[in-house]
Scaffold this motif. Structure first.
Motif, short mmCIF file in Angstrom:
data_model
loop_
_atom_site.label_atom_id
_atom_site.label_comp_id
_atom_site.label_asym_id
_atom_site.label_seq_id
_atom_site.Cartn_x
_atom_site.Cartn_y
_atom_site.Cartn_z
N UNK A 1 45.82 39.80 26.38
CA UNK A 1 44.68 39.02 26.82
C UNK A 1 44.99 38.26 28.10
N UNK A 2 46.24 37.81 28.24
CA UNK A 2 46.63 37.06 29.42
C UNK A 2 46.53 37.93 30.67
N UNK A 3 46.91 39.19 30.57
CA UNK A 3 46.81 40.09 31.72
C UNK A 3 45.35 40.28 32.11
N UNK A 4 44.49 40.54 31.12
CA UNK A 4 43.09 40.74 31.42
C UNK A 4 42.45 39.47 31.98
N UNK A 5 42.88 38.33 31.48
CA UNK A 5 42.36 37.06 31.99
C UNK A 5 42.74 36.88 33.45
N UNK A 6 43.97 37.19 33.79
CA UNK A 6 44.42 37.06 35.17
C UNK A 6 43.66 38.02 36.08
N UNK A 7 43.44 39.24 35.60
CA UNK A 7 42.65 40.18 36.39
C UNK A 7 41.25 39.62 36.59
N UNK A 8 40.68 39.07 35.52
CA UNK A 8 39.34 38.50 35.61
C UNK A 8 39.26 37.36 36.60
N UNK A 9 40.29 36.51 36.64
CA UNK A 9 40.31 35.40 37.59
C UNK A 9 40.34 35.91 39.03
N UNK A 10 41.10 36.97 39.27
CA UNK A 10 41.14 37.56 40.60
C UNK A 10 39.80 38.16 40.98
N UNK A 11 39.13 38.76 40.00
CA UNK A 11 37.82 39.36 40.25
C UNK A 11 36.79 38.29 40.61
N UNK A 12 36.89 37.12 39.97
CA UNK A 12 35.99 36.02 40.31
C UNK A 12 36.16 35.65 41.78
N UNK A 13 37.40 35.58 42.23
CA UNK A 13 37.67 35.30 43.65
C UNK A 13 37.09 36.39 44.54
#
Length: 207
Positions: free
Chosen positions: A10-22
């Motif tokens: 979940x941490x990996x997907x969360x980090x990807x999601x944060x980058x996508x928000x940017x």
């Protein structure tokens, strides 16, 4: 799968999601840097679903169409690997895989920006990643077709557009699925006007 493993996934997907928000906010360089860091960490042998998701968004963050194509090809390769792998080799069953996560939203939204509220595979009773990944193929091939259009390679674009159309049977009749179909139809109409276009119309344009 242990709780610790689930938290890591979940941490990996969360980090990807944060980058996508940017990325969606217009900070392409920072998004590209963050996605690049995650890619380096998960490596070429990392989770297929992570690599597919990350590469798909990394393609969006590129300024050079050739680089965009390279990342979209990596996304397709990862999807093919997930399909061929069967149940995950790290001890997870298909149903136990981490198929959800913030980065999933919009995975298949390029280039039509048909962003689903949640990715197929989220929630209780979600399908396994091998089943869920089939829903990604229309967009993965659509993205490649769009890349080849940018690179002035219409024949290669038509090949992937035909594959995108052939894969639409996996899409649901909802906002996301209809958005992807509409994006395919738009690119079909565009390619139909390109020099060297086949005389036979695409199925979407048949009388």
């Amino acid at each position: 799968m242990t709780e610790q493993q689930e938290a890591s996934e979940d941490a990996v997907m969360t980090r990807i999601g944060q980058a996508v928000i940017l990325l969606h906010a217009g900070d392409r360089e920072e998004a590209r840097n963050r996605l690049g860091e995650i890619w380096s960490e998960i490596g070429e042998d990392g989770d297929f679903l992570h690599r597919c998701t990350l590469a798909h968004y990394m393609a969006d963050a590129q300024d050079d169409p050739a680089d965009e194509l390279a990342w979209d090809l990596r996304a397709l390769t990862a999807a093919d690997g997930l399909t061929a792998a069967g149940p995950a080799t790290d001890g997870r069953t298909a149903e136990g895989s981490t198929a959800g996560g913030p980065a999933a939203d919009g995975l298949a939204g390029r280039p039509g920006n048909a962003v689903p509220a949640r990715r197929p595979g989220d929630g209780p009773g979600r399908p396994g990643p091998q089943r869920a990944v089939r829903v990604f193929y229309p967009s993965l091939h659509l993205s490649l077709a769009a890349d080849y259009v940018k690179l002035r390679r219409p024949e290669a674009a038509r090949v992937h557009l035909a594959r995108a159309r052939a894969a639409t049977g996996a899409l649901s009749d909802d906002g996301y699925g209809n958005g992807v179909r509409a994006a395919i139809a738009r690119l079909e109409r565009r390619l139909a006007t390109e020099p060297g276009a086949p005389h036979r119309p695409f199925p979407e344009q048949s009388p």
